[in-house]
Design a protein around this motif. Sequence first.
Motif, PDB file in Angstrom:
ATOM      1  N   ASN A 117     -29.237  99.842 -37.568  1.00  0.00           N
ATOM      2  CA  ASN A 117     -30.380 100.059 -36.679  1.00  0.00           C
ATOM      3  C   ASN A 117     -31.382 101.045 -37.273  1.00  0.00           C
ATOM      4  O   ASN A 117     -32.587 100.923 -37.046  1.00  0.00           O
ATOM      5  N   PHE A 118     -30.902 102.012 -38.022  1.00  0.00           N
ATOM      6  CA  PHE A 118     -31.784 102.969 -38.707  1.00  0.00           C
ATOM      7  C   PHE A 118     -32.679 102.236 -39.695  1.00  0.00           C
ATOM      8  O   PHE A 118     -33.900 102.450 -39.734  1.00  0.00           O
ATOM      9  N   ALA A 119     -32.088 101.350 -40.495  1.00  0.00           N
ATOM     10  CA  ALA A 119     -32.866 100.586 -41.472  1.00  0.00           C
ATOM     11  C   ALA A 119     -33.877  99.676 -40.766  1.00  0.00           C
ATOM     12  O   ALA A 119     -35.040  99.591 -41.177  1.00  0.00           O
ATOM     13  N   LEU A 120     -33.441  99.008 -39.711  1.00  0.00           N
ATOM     14  CA  LEU A 120     -34.336  98.114 -38.976  1.00  0.00           C
ATOM     15  C   LEU A 120     -35.440  98.893 -38.265  1.00  0.00           C
ATOM     16  O   LEU A 120     -36.557  98.399 -38.104  1.00  0.00           O
ATOM     17  N   ALA A 121     -35.126 100.123 -37.842  1.00  0.00           N
ATOM     18  CA  ALA A 121     -36.136 100.963 -37.205  1.00  0.00           C
ATOM     19  C   ALA A 121     -37.218 101.353 -38.205  1.00  0.00           C
ATOM     20  O   ALA A 121     -38.414 101.342 -37.884  1.00  0.00           O
ATOM     21  N   LEU A 122     -36.833 101.702 -39.433  1.00  0.00           N
ATOM     22  CA  LEU A 122     -37.823 102.007 -40.469  1.00  0.00           C
ATOM     23  C   LEU A 122     -38.693 100.791 -40.759  1.00  0.00           C
ATOM     24  O   LEU A 122     -39.907 100.909 -40.956  1.00  0.00           O
ATOM     25  N   LEU A 123     -38.080  99.621 -40.773  1.00  0.00           N
ATOM     26  CA  LEU A 123     -38.823  98.379 -40.974  1.00  0.00           C
ATOM     27  C   LEU A 123     -39.836  98.182 -39.848  1.00  0.00           C
ATOM     28  O   LEU A 123     -41.006  97.855 -40.089  1.00  0.00           O
ATOM     29  N   ALA A 124     -39.401  98.409 -38.609  1.00  0.00           N
ATOM     30  CA  ALA A 124     -40.284  98.247 -37.458  1.00  0.00           C
ATOM     31  C   ALA A 124     -41.437  99.244 -37.483  1.00  0.00           C
ATOM     32  O   ALA A 124     -42.525  98.969 -36.956  1.00  0.00           O
ATOM     33  N   GLU A 125     -41.217 100.398 -38.109  1.00  0.00           N
ATOM     34  CA  GLU A 125     -42.270 101.412 -38.204  1.00  0.00           C
ATOM     35  C   GLU A 125     -43.274 101.113 -39.313  1.00  0.00           C
ATOM     36  O   GLU A 125     -44.280 101.801 -39.435  1.00  0.00           O
ATOM     37  N   GLY A 126     -42.974 100.090 -40.135  1.00  0.00           N
ATOM     38  CA  GLY A 126     -43.944  99.688 -41.139  1.00  0.00           C
ATOM     39  C   GLY A 126     -43.546  99.916 -42.576  1.00  0.00           C
ATOM     40  O   GLY A 126     -44.394  99.812 -43.473  1.00  0.00           O
ATOM     41  N   ALA A 127     -42.272 100.215 -42.838  1.00  0.00           N
ATOM     42  CA  ALA A 127     -41.802 100.457 -44.204  1.00  0.00           C
ATOM     43  C   ALA A 127     -41.198  99.192 -44.802  1.00  0.00           C
ATOM     44  O   ALA A 127     -40.821  98.258 -44.086  1.00  0.00           O
ATOM     45  N   ARG A 128     -41.101  99.177 -46.110  1.00  0.00           N
ATOM     46  CA  ARG A 128     -40.337  98.150 -46.822  1.00  0.00           C
ATOM     47  C   ARG A 128     -38.940  98.730 -47.051  1.00  0.00           C
ATOM     48  O   ARG A 128     -38.806  99.790 -47.669  1.00  0.00           O
ATOM     49  N   VAL A 129     -37.913  98.025 -46.578  1.00  0.00           N
ATOM     50  CA  VAL A 129     -36.585  98.633 -46.470  1.00  0.00           C
ATOM     51  C   VAL A 129     -35.504  97.706 -47.010  1.00  0.00           C
ATOM     52  O   VAL A 129     -35.546  96.481 -46.807  1.00  0.00           O
ATOM     53  N   GLY A 130     -34.534  98.308 -47.678  1.00  0.00           N
ATOM     54  CA  GLY A 130     -33.347  97.597 -48.117  1.00  0.00           C
ATOM     55  C   GLY A 130     -32.099  98.261 -47.562  1.00  0.00           C
ATOM     56  O   GLY A 130     -32.139  99.409 -47.095  1.00  0.00           O
ATOM     57  N   MET A 131     -30.996  97.536 -47.611  1.00  0.00           N
ATOM     58  CA  MET A 131     -29.710  98.048 -47.139  1.00  0.00           C
ATOM     59  C   MET A 131     -28.647  97.780 -48.202  1.00  0.00           C
ATOM     60  O   MET A 131     -28.476  96.632 -48.644  1.00  0.00           O
ATOM     61  N   LEU A 132     -27.966  98.844 -48.627  1.00  0.00           N
ATOM     62  CA  LEU A 132     -26.823  98.705 -49.514  1.00  0.00           C
ATOM     63  C   LEU A 132     -25.572  99.045 -48.726  1.00  0.00           C
ATOM     64  O   LEU A 132     -25.423 100.180 -48.252  1.00  0.00           O
ATOM     65  N   ASP A 133     -24.696  98.073 -48.567  1.00  0.00           N
ATOM     66  CA  ASP A 133     -23.423  98.285 -47.888  1.00  0.00           C
ATOM     67  C   ASP A 133     -22.441  98.824 -48.920  1.00  0.00           C
ATOM     68  O   ASP A 133     -21.897  98.073 -49.726  1.00  0.00           O
ATOM     69  N   ALA A 134     -22.227 100.136 -48.893  1.00  0.00           N
ATOM     70  CA  ALA A 134     -21.392 100.781 -49.905  1.00  0.00           C
ATOM     71  C   ALA A 134     -19.947 100.946 -49.460  1.00  0.00           C
ATOM     72  O   ALA A 134     -19.172 101.608 -50.142  1.00  0.00           O
ATOM     73  N   ASP A 135     -19.596 100.377 -48.319  1.00  0.00           N
ATOM     74  CA  ASP A 135     -18.221 100.479 -47.831  1.00  0.00           C
ATOM     75  C   ASP A 135     -17.407  99.316 -48.396  1.00  0.00           C
ATOM     76  O   ASP A 135     -17.284  98.257 -47.781  1.00  0.00           O
ATOM     77  N   ILE A 136     -16.880  99.527 -49.593  1.00  0.00           N
ATOM     78  CA  ILE A 136     -16.160  98.463 -50.298  1.00  0.00           C
ATOM     79  C   ILE A 136     -14.938  97.980 -49.512  1.00  0.00           C
ATOM     80  O   ILE A 136     -14.655  96.783 -49.428  1.00  0.00           O
ATOM     81  N   TYR A 137     -14.194  98.902 -48.918  1.00  0.00           N
ATOM     82  CA  TYR A 137     -12.957  98.532 -48.242  1.00  0.00           C
ATOM     83  C   TYR A 137     -13.193  97.879 -46.872  1.00  0.00           C
ATOM     84  O   TYR A 137     -12.341  97.167 -46.370  1.00  0.00           O
ATOM     85  N   GLY A 138     -14.349  98.129 -46.294  1.00  0.00           N
ATOM     86  CA  GLY A 138     -14.636  97.542 -44.984  1.00  0.00           C
ATOM     87  C   GLY A 138     -16.098  97.176 -44.842  1.00  0.00           C
ATOM     88  O   GLY A 138     -16.795  97.722 -43.980  1.00  0.00           O
ATOM     89  N   PRO A 139     -16.602  96.244 -45.672  1.00  0.00           N
ATOM     90  CA  PRO A 139     -18.025  95.889 -45.596  1.00  0.00           C
ATOM     91  C   PRO A 139     -18.342  95.181 -44.279  1.00  0.00           C
ATOM     92  O   PRO A 139     -17.766  94.136 -43.977  1.00  0.00           O
ATOM     93  N   SER A 140     -19.248  95.745 -43.507  1.00  0.00           N
ATOM     94  CA  SER A 140     -19.557  95.175 -42.193  1.00  0.00           C
ATOM     95  C   SER A 140     -21.002  94.730 -42.050  1.00  0.00           C
ATOM     96  O   SER A 140     -21.343  94.033 -41.096  1.00  0.00           O
ATOM     97  N   GLN A 141     -21.860  95.112 -42.988  1.00  0.00           N
ATOM     98  CA  GLN A 141     -23.273  94.793 -42.829  1.00  0.00           C
ATOM     99  C   GLN A 141     -23.590  93.294 -42.854  1.00  0.00           C
ATOM    100  O   GLN A 141     -24.472  92.843 -42.110  1.00  0.00           O
TER     101      GLN A 141
END
Length: 360
Positions: A117-141
């Motif tokens: 939601n933090f990443a999507l909120a930045l996107l909604a505010e007008g930024a270009r945003v990416g997401m790196l799911d760094a949780d190797i053992y439990g990737p949920s993104q």
Amino acid sequence: MNAHADTELLALLDQIVDPLIGRGLAEAGAVAEARREDGRAIVHLRLDFPAASLRDTLIGRVRALLTEHGIESQVTLDWAVRSHAAQQKLVPLPGIRNVIAVASGKGGVGKSTVAANFALALLAEGARVGMLDADIYGPSQPQMLGVPDEKPQSPDGKLAIPVRAHGLQVMSIGFLVDPEQPMIWRGPIVTQALMQLINDARWDDLDYLVVDMPPGTGDVQLTLAQRIPLAGAVIVTTPQDIATLDAKRGLQMFRRVEVPVLGIVENMALYTCPNCGRSEHVFGQGGGDSIAERYDVELLGSLPLSRSIREQADSGVPTVVAEPESEIALLYRSIARRAVARLAYGEAPDAFPSIEIAED
């Protein structure tokens, strides 16, 4: 700033102190243009963080002030996010201006939901945003962003194009492995895999890459904090004593590797019964405030314990996308704005009130 800027206009604009900036607009370098033409003021504001939801309010404040002084005006506002220094002078990643880690001292505090939601909120505010799911053992993104069956494409056989999800550019080990198979990897292999995920992706002109860090403060987390060029970190906790204890360790870990902590997000702070309307602090109260006060960081916001947040994340359409005008979505946007404003302009003492909401 134009060398021919009107000094009277600049002095007036410096009277406006936005709480996200903490000082006058001119002093903060937020005035890109201030001149007079044909008897009216031409003012252009340029912020260093995305602020789509603040544009009309800030423009209105400037116009009202100038009108009070008998000055007709034309006021515009945009933003241009610049790169901020990373720890230990690490080299910025290609295609990425700033990397922000979302971390927690322990699992189970809702870090990944907050990160999405933090990443999507930045996107909604007008930024270009990416997401790196760094949780190797439990990737949920991949599941949380509604793209569990997608695969990154690599037309040149070298760099992978991140998966698109709700406008985000996303990379996760979850795209590359069987979701039902456990990741039985030791620390060095995990670190190597994560560095490949971030370095072998063709990130397309990002203002911010949000990294959903693995929970905890062990070898993997420390290595990532040392090797990924981080502009800042956001710590997620619940009010529960054991969670805040672990959050303090996470905060100290980032400080030891010279990564600025942009603030604390207190998750699951208050539950409101949908039937009787009674509110209760299920996991305790004031944990985020105590960390913020003790370690001199901002409490960016307190999120409620809400079934809708969980259901929307499980369905692959997080709250900021599912209900963009809801009170909770607007709170996520407030949290995101405050974090990146802190990155852009530093701390604004006593400028931020503590924000907490509950569902009706």
